[in-house]
Scaffold this motif. Structure first.
Motif, PDB file in Angstrom:
ATOM      1  N   ILE A  25       0.819  -1.212   0.000  1.00 11.64           N
ATOM      2  CA  ILE A  25       0.000   0.000   0.000  1.00 11.64           C
ATOM      3  C   ILE A  25       0.858   1.270   0.000  1.00 11.64           C
ATOM      4  CG2 ILE A  25      -0.336   0.150   2.497  1.00 11.64           C
ATOM      5  CD1 ILE A  25      -2.995   0.867  -0.122  1.00 11.64           C
ATOM      6  N   LYS A  26       1.947   1.289   0.749  1.00  8.38           N
ATOM      7  CA  LYS A  26       2.772   2.498   0.820  1.00  8.38           C
ATOM      8  C   LYS A  26       3.421   2.827  -0.531  1.00  8.38           C
ATOM      9  CE  LYS A  26       6.491   4.723   3.347  1.00  8.38           C
ATOM     10  NZ  LYS A  26       7.515   4.595   4.381  1.00  8.38           N
ATOM     11  N   PRO A  27       4.116   1.867  -1.191  1.00  4.32           N
ATOM     12  CA  PRO A  27       4.685   2.208  -2.497  1.00  4.32           C
ATOM     13  C   PRO A  27       3.617   2.510  -3.547  1.00  4.32           C
ATOM     14  CG  PRO A  27       5.388   0.005  -1.814  1.00  4.32           C
ATOM     15  CD  PRO A  27       4.546   0.560  -0.733  1.00  4.32           C
ATOM     16  N   ALA A  28       2.473   1.867  -3.459  1.00  2.00           N
ATOM     17  CA  ALA A  28       1.401   2.143  -4.424  1.00  2.00           C
ATOM     18  C   ALA A  28       0.886   3.570  -4.273  1.00  2.00           C
ATOM     19  CB  ALA A  28       0.261   1.142  -4.248  1.00  2.00           C
ATOM     20  N   LEU A  29       0.717   4.024  -3.045  1.00  2.00           N
ATOM     21  CA  LEU A  29       0.252   5.394  -2.827  1.00  2.00           C
ATOM     22  C   LEU A  29       1.315   6.416  -3.220  1.00  2.00           C
ATOM     23  CD1 LEU A  29      -1.720   5.038   0.521  1.00  2.00           C
ATOM     24  CD2 LEU A  29      -2.633   5.324  -1.792  1.00  2.00           C
ATOM     25  N   GLN A  30       2.581   6.098  -3.014  1.00  2.00           N
ATOM     26  CA  GLN A  30       3.658   6.992  -3.430  1.00  2.00           C
ATOM     27  C   GLN A  30       3.685   7.125  -4.952  1.00  2.00           C
ATOM     28  OE1 GLN A  30       6.937   4.984  -1.546  1.00  2.00           O
ATOM     29  NE2 GLN A  30       6.969   6.436   0.169  1.00  2.00           N
ATOM     30  N   ALA A  31       3.522   6.004  -5.656  1.00  2.00           N
ATOM     31  CA  ALA A  31       3.505   6.047  -7.118  1.00  2.00           C
ATOM     32  C   ALA A  31       2.287   6.812  -7.626  1.00  2.00           C
ATOM     33  CB  ALA A  31       3.509   4.630  -7.684  1.00  2.00           C
ATOM     34  N   SER A  45       3.097  11.045 -18.014  1.00  2.00           N
ATOM     35  CA  SER A  45       3.545  10.396 -16.786  1.00  2.00           C
ATOM     36  C   SER A  45       4.594   9.330 -17.088  1.00  2.00           C
ATOM     37  CB  SER A  45       2.363   9.780 -16.042  1.00  2.00           C
ATOM     38  OG  SER A  45       1.701   8.858 -16.872  1.00  2.00           O
ATOM     39  N   VAL A  46       5.706   9.416 -16.370  1.00  2.00           N
ATOM     40  CA  VAL A  46       6.802   8.463 -16.482  1.00  2.00           C
ATOM     41  C   VAL A  46       7.134   8.002 -15.073  1.00  2.00           C
ATOM     42  CG1 VAL A  46       9.203   8.133 -17.168  1.00  2.00           C
ATOM     43  CG2 VAL A  46       7.709   9.624 -18.512  1.00  2.00           C
ATOM     44  N   PHE A  47       7.175   6.688 -14.893  1.00  2.00           N
ATOM     45  CA  PHE A  47       7.463   6.150 -13.565  1.00  2.00           C
ATOM     46  C   PHE A  47       8.956   6.211 -13.289  1.00  2.00           C
ATOM     47  CE2 PHE A  47       8.503   2.491 -10.806  1.00  2.00           C
ATOM     48  CZ  PHE A  47       7.894   2.955  -9.661  1.00  2.00           C
ATOM     49  N   ASP A  48       9.323   6.897 -12.239  1.00  2.00           N
ATOM     50  CA  ASP A  48      10.704   6.962 -11.773  1.00  2.00           C
ATOM     51  C   ASP A  48      10.693   6.655 -10.278  1.00  2.00           C
ATOM     52  OD1 ASP A  48      13.343   7.384 -11.261  1.00  2.00           O
ATOM     53  OD2 ASP A  48      13.351   9.494 -11.824  1.00  2.00           O
ATOM     54  N   PRO A  49      11.201   5.498  -9.867  1.00  2.00           N
ATOM     55  CA  PRO A  49      11.132   5.121  -8.456  1.00  2.00           C
ATOM     56  C   PRO A  49      11.914   6.060  -7.544  1.00  2.00           C
ATOM     57  CG  PRO A  49      12.498   3.572  -9.667  1.00  2.00           C
ATOM     58  CD  PRO A  49      11.857   4.467 -10.673  1.00  2.00           C
ATOM     59  N   ILE A  54      10.567   5.211  -3.883  1.00  2.00           N
ATOM     60  CA  ILE A  54      10.254   3.793  -3.712  1.00  2.00           C
ATOM     61  C   ILE A  54      11.570   3.036  -3.694  1.00  2.00           C
ATOM     62  CG2 ILE A  54       9.130   1.775  -4.717  1.00  2.00           C
ATOM     63  CD1 ILE A  54       7.048   3.701  -5.879  1.00  2.00           C
ATOM     64  N   ALA A  55      11.837   2.362  -2.587  1.00  2.00           N
ATOM     65  CA  ALA A  55      13.094   1.635  -2.423  1.00  2.00           C
ATOM     66  C   ALA A  55      13.014   0.255  -3.074  1.00  2.00           C
ATOM     67  CB  ALA A  55      13.415   1.477  -0.944  1.00  2.00           C
ATOM     68  N   ASN A  56      14.170  -0.286  -3.404  1.00  2.00           N
ATOM     69  CA  ASN A  56      14.313  -1.644  -3.941  1.00  2.00           C
ATOM     70  C   ASN A  56      13.559  -1.851  -5.248  1.00  2.00           C
ATOM     71  OD1 ASN A  56      15.857  -2.334  -1.665  1.00  2.00           O
ATOM     72  ND2 ASN A  56      14.007  -2.787  -0.514  1.00  2.00           N
ATOM     73  N   ALA A  57      13.540  -0.847  -6.107  1.00  2.00           N
ATOM     74  CA  ALA A  57      12.911  -0.967  -7.422  1.00  2.00           C
ATOM     75  C   ALA A  57      14.007  -1.103  -8.468  1.00  2.00           C
ATOM     76  CB  ALA A  57      12.017   0.232  -7.690  1.00  2.00           C
ATOM     77  N   PHE A  59      14.641  -3.180 -10.926  1.00  2.00           N
ATOM     78  CA  PHE A  59      14.238  -3.371 -12.316  1.00  2.00           C
ATOM     79  C   PHE A  59      13.854  -2.054 -12.967  1.00  2.00           C
ATOM     80  CE2 PHE A  59      10.892  -3.937 -15.480  1.00  2.00           C
ATOM     81  CZ  PHE A  59      11.563  -4.717 -16.397  1.00  2.00           C
ATOM     82  N   TRP A  60      13.060  -1.259 -12.282  1.00  2.00           N
ATOM     83  CA  TRP A  60      12.592   0.001 -12.860  1.00  2.00           C
ATOM     84  C   TRP A  60      13.718   1.027 -12.970  1.00  2.00           C
ATOM     85  CZ3 TRP A  60       8.474  -0.129 -15.567  1.00  2.00           C
ATOM     86  CH2 TRP A  60       7.486  -1.044 -15.259  1.00  2.00           C
ATOM     87  N   GLU A  61      14.693   0.945 -12.101  1.00  2.00           N
ATOM     88  CA  GLU A  61      15.848   1.840 -12.215  1.00  2.00           C
ATOM     89  C   GLU A  61      16.682   1.487 -13.440  1.00  2.00           C
ATOM     90  OE1 GLU A  61      17.796   1.604  -8.450  1.00  2.00           O
ATOM     91  OE2 GLU A  61      16.204   2.703  -7.417  1.00  2.00           O
ATOM     92  N   ARG A  62      16.825   0.199 -13.755  1.00  2.03           N
ATOM     93  CA  ARG A  62      17.554  -0.211 -14.943  1.00  2.03           C
ATOM     94  C   ARG A  62      16.795   0.154 -16.208  1.00  2.03           C
ATOM     95  NH1 ARG A  62      18.635  -6.011 -12.749  1.00  2.03           N
ATOM     96  NH2 ARG A  62      16.448  -5.891 -13.131  1.00  2.03           N
ATOM     97  N   VAL A  63      15.467   0.004 -16.206  1.00  4.39           N
ATOM     98  CA  VAL A  63      14.669   0.316 -17.387  1.00  4.39           C
ATOM     99  C   VAL A  63      14.711   1.804 -17.677  1.00  4.39           C
ATOM    100  CG1 VAL A  63      12.293   0.386 -18.258  1.00  4.39           C
ATOM    101  CG2 VAL A  63      13.132  -1.659 -17.130  1.00  4.39           C
ATOM    102  N   GLY A  64      14.742   2.630 -16.638  1.00  6.28           N
ATOM    103  CA  GLY A  64      14.751   4.073 -16.814  1.00  6.28           C
ATOM    104  C   GLY A  64      16.056   4.637 -17.342  1.00  6.28           C
ATOM    105  N   ASP A  65      17.135   3.874 -17.211  1.00  2.00           N
ATOM    106  CA  ASP A  65      18.450   4.368 -17.666  1.00  2.00           C
ATOM    107  C   ASP A  65      18.631   4.214 -19.143  1.00  2.00           C
ATOM    108  OD1 ASP A  65      19.058   5.073 -15.108  1.00  2.00           O
ATOM    109  OD2 ASP A  65      20.160   3.232 -14.666  1.00  2.00           O
TER     110      ASP A  65
END
Length: 65
Positions: A25-31, A45-49, A54-57, A59-65
């Motif tokens: 619930i916490k990471p979902a509300l932050q996103a 809108s672009v997701f950037d953890p 949002i910690a421990n993301a 996969f999404w950090e690698r995709v964003g690079d």
């Protein structure tokens, strides 16, 4: 007997989902908050953890690079 086992299995699945939701619930509300901020600013809108804090993301950090 068969319905009892089915009901027991259903209850177990529901409880496991409730436990998972308490962790998500916490990471979902932050996103969601980050999404709202981007949409109100008129951006696509672009997701950037990192921005959503949002910690421990990994996969999404690698995709964003």
């Amino acid at each position: 007997m068969d319905w009892g086992l089915g009901n027991l299995g259903f209850v177990i699945i529901v409880w496991l989902n409730m436990v998972a939701l308490t962790f998500l619930i916490k990471p979902a509300l932050q996103a969601l908050k980050d999404y709202d901020v981007q949409r109100r600013a008129g951006k696509d809108s672009v997701f950037d953890p990192k921005v959503a804090r949002i910690a421990n993301a990994d996969f999404w950090e690698r995709v964003g690079d």
